[in-house]
Scaffold this motif. Structure first.
Motif, mmCIF file in Angstrom:
data_model
loop_
_atom_site.group_PDB
_atom_site.id
_atom_site.type_symbol
_atom_site.label_atom_id
_atom_site.label_comp_id
_atom_site.label_asym_id
_atom_site.label_seq_id
_atom_site.Cartn_x
_atom_site.Cartn_y
_atom_site.Cartn_z
ATOM 1 N N GLY A 81 0.804 -1.219 0.000
ATOM 2 C CA GLY A 81 0.000 0.000 0.000
ATOM 3 C C GLY A 81 0.831 1.260 0.000
ATOM 4 O O GLY A 81 0.393 2.296 0.509
ATOM 5 N N SER A 82 2.045 1.204 -0.558
ATOM 6 C CA SER A 82 2.919 2.385 -0.579
ATOM 7 C C SER A 82 2.190 3.576 -1.189
ATOM 8 O O SER A 82 1.638 3.493 -2.277
ATOM 9 C CB SER A 82 4.186 2.094 -1.375
ATOM 10 O OG SER A 82 4.963 1.136 -0.710
ATOM 11 N N THR A 83 2.218 4.682 -0.460
ATOM 12 C CA THR A 83 1.492 5.879 -0.847
ATOM 13 C C THR A 83 2.349 7.086 -0.505
ATOM 14 O O THR A 83 3.064 7.071 0.502
ATOM 15 C CB THR A 83 0.158 5.955 -0.075
ATOM 16 O OG1 THR A 83 -0.543 4.720 -0.287
ATOM 17 C CG2 THR A 83 -0.703 7.087 -0.541
ATOM 18 N N ALA A 84 2.298 8.131 -1.352
ATOM 19 C CA ALA A 84 3.106 9.321 -1.101
ATOM 20 C C ALA A 84 2.362 10.574 -1.528
ATOM 21 O O ALA A 84 1.580 10.563 -2.474
ATOM 22 C CB ALA A 84 4.429 9.230 -1.847
ATOM 23 N N LEU A 150 -4.460 3.384 4.013
ATOM 24 C CA LEU A 150 -3.552 4.411 4.517
ATOM 25 C C LEU A 150 -3.860 5.767 3.903
ATOM 26 O O LEU A 150 -4.248 5.867 2.746
ATOM 27 C CB LEU A 150 -2.109 4.030 4.191
ATOM 28 C CG LEU A 150 -1.668 2.632 4.615
ATOM 29 C CD1 LEU A 150 -0.250 2.365 4.146
ATOM 30 C CD2 LEU A 150 -1.786 2.453 6.108
ATOM 31 N N ARG A 151 -3.634 6.800 4.698
ATOM 32 C CA ARG A 151 -3.834 8.183 4.258
ATOM 33 C C ARG A 151 -2.602 8.971 4.697
ATOM 34 O O ARG A 151 -2.378 9.153 5.889
ATOM 35 C CB ARG A 151 -5.084 8.741 4.933
ATOM 36 C CG ARG A 151 -5.372 10.179 4.648
ATOM 37 C CD ARG A 151 -6.544 10.630 5.516
ATOM 38 N NE ARG A 151 -7.047 11.933 5.147
ATOM 39 C CZ ARG A 151 -7.958 12.584 5.854
ATOM 40 N NH1 ARG A 151 -8.472 12.035 6.953
ATOM 41 N NH2 ARG A 151 -8.365 13.763 5.463
ATOM 42 N N VAL A 152 -1.775 9.414 3.748
ATOM 43 C CA VAL A 152 -0.576 10.168 4.106
ATOM 44 C C VAL A 152 -0.840 11.661 3.969
ATOM 45 O O VAL A 152 -1.538 12.104 3.056
ATOM 46 C CB VAL A 152 0.658 9.760 3.262
ATOM 47 C CG1 VAL A 152 1.017 8.320 3.495
ATOM 48 C CG2 VAL A 152 0.464 10.031 1.800
ATOM 49 N N LEU A 153 -0.298 12.414 4.921
ATOM 50 C CA LEU A 153 -0.429 13.862 4.918
ATOM 51 C C LEU A 153 0.649 14.469 5.800
ATOM 52 O O LEU A 153 1.540 13.763 6.252
ATOM 53 C CB LEU A 153 -1.826 14.303 5.367
ATOM 54 C CG LEU A 153 -2.657 13.434 6.303
ATOM 55 C CD1 LEU A 153 -2.286 13.571 7.730
ATOM 56 C CD2 LEU A 153 -4.097 13.792 6.119
ATOM 57 N N TRP A 168 -4.257 8.666 -0.632
ATOM 58 C CA TRP A 168 -4.837 7.465 -0.038
ATOM 59 C C TRP A 168 -4.320 6.236 -0.755
ATOM 60 O O TRP A 168 -4.149 6.244 -1.972
ATOM 61 C CB TRP A 168 -6.351 7.482 -0.179
ATOM 62 C CG TRP A 168 -7.048 8.508 0.662
ATOM 63 C CD1 TRP A 168 -7.197 9.828 0.386
ATOM 64 C CD2 TRP A 168 -7.716 8.277 1.895
ATOM 65 N NE1 TRP A 168 -7.921 10.446 1.367
ATOM 66 C CE2 TRP A 168 -8.260 9.509 2.312
ATOM 67 C CE3 TRP A 168 -7.921 7.148 2.688
ATOM 68 C CZ2 TRP A 168 -8.973 9.650 3.484
ATOM 69 C CZ3 TRP A 168 -8.647 7.297 3.854
ATOM 70 C CH2 TRP A 168 -9.159 8.536 4.248
ATOM 71 N N SER A 169 -4.112 5.159 -0.018
ATOM 72 C CA SER A 169 -3.814 3.870 -0.643
ATOM 73 C C SER A 169 -5.132 3.167 -0.921
ATOM 74 O O SER A 169 -6.186 3.614 -0.457
ATOM 75 C CB SER A 169 -2.977 2.981 0.306
ATOM 76 O OG SER A 169 -3.778 2.486 1.369
ATOM 77 N N GLY A 170 -5.058 2.072 -1.630
ATOM 78 C CA GLY A 170 -6.217 1.196 -1.746
ATOM 79 C C GLY A 170 -6.303 0.356 -0.475
ATOM 80 O O GLY A 170 -5.499 0.512 0.447
#
Length: 178
Positions: A81-84, A150-153, A168-170
């Motif tokens: 779920g890598s998210t940036a 996941l939600r990155v901020l 957001w990731s899936g």
């Protein structure tokens, strides 16, 4: 002749639709600089957890951060779920239920990774306040039959507020099996 014209029109219509979707659905890249940070509303009862630096050594999992995985890391140590988004990266290490938050910009804020489940567990946010170019992990215990998102901020520790841009990731299976 009529079939040939129909084929050409179908190709033209498909190409036009593809071009339009590429223009309208392009996500914000991790390196895009925001014009000014915009505050993000979070649930009043969201639990903020300070991440810790990864331990060194072969049993530590991704000691160099999820993307740079330690030389001894195996496939089971893979972050999913890598998210940036600008200044923040995040992923989920399924074999240890660790949420990783990476800080990628020196801007006075911290990387934050919100974690949501599909089974009703309260939202939590893992914050990396270790500084730029570092990873911090939050060790959690999620239900193996569930999924996380996941939600990155960005996070300002002085004010306790969260900021965009965000990504957001899936849904990621906790057991790592898609």
């Amino acid at each position: 002749m009529r079939e040939n014209r129909r084929s050409k029109l179908s190709v033209l219509a498909g190409a036009s639709g593809l071009a339009l979707s590429a223009v309208t659905a392009t996500p914000t890249l991790a390196d895009d600089v925001p014009e000014s940070p915009r505050e993000v509303e979070m649930a009043a009862d969201v639990k903020v957890v300070e991440g810790i630096a990864p331990a060194l050594g072969p049993a530590a999992g991704p000691a160099a951060g999820p993307a740079g995985a330690a030389e001894a890391a195996t496939a089971s140590d893979t972050c999913l779920g890598s998210t940036a988004a600008y200044g923040s990266s995040g992923c989920f290490q399924h074999n240890a239920d660790i949420v990783w938050a990476g800080d990628t910009k020196k801007d006075g804020m911290s990387a934050a990774v919100g974690v949501y489940t599909d089974y009703g567990r309260a939202e939590e946010v893992c914050v990396n306040n270790l500084g730029v170019n570092t990873w911090a992990g939050c060790d959690k215990d999620y239900r193996e039959s569930g999924n996380v998102r996941l939600r990155v901020l960005r996070y300002d520790g002085d004010t306790g507020k969260f900021y965009q841009p965000e990504a957001w990731s899936g849904w990621v299976p906790v057991d790592g099996k898609y």
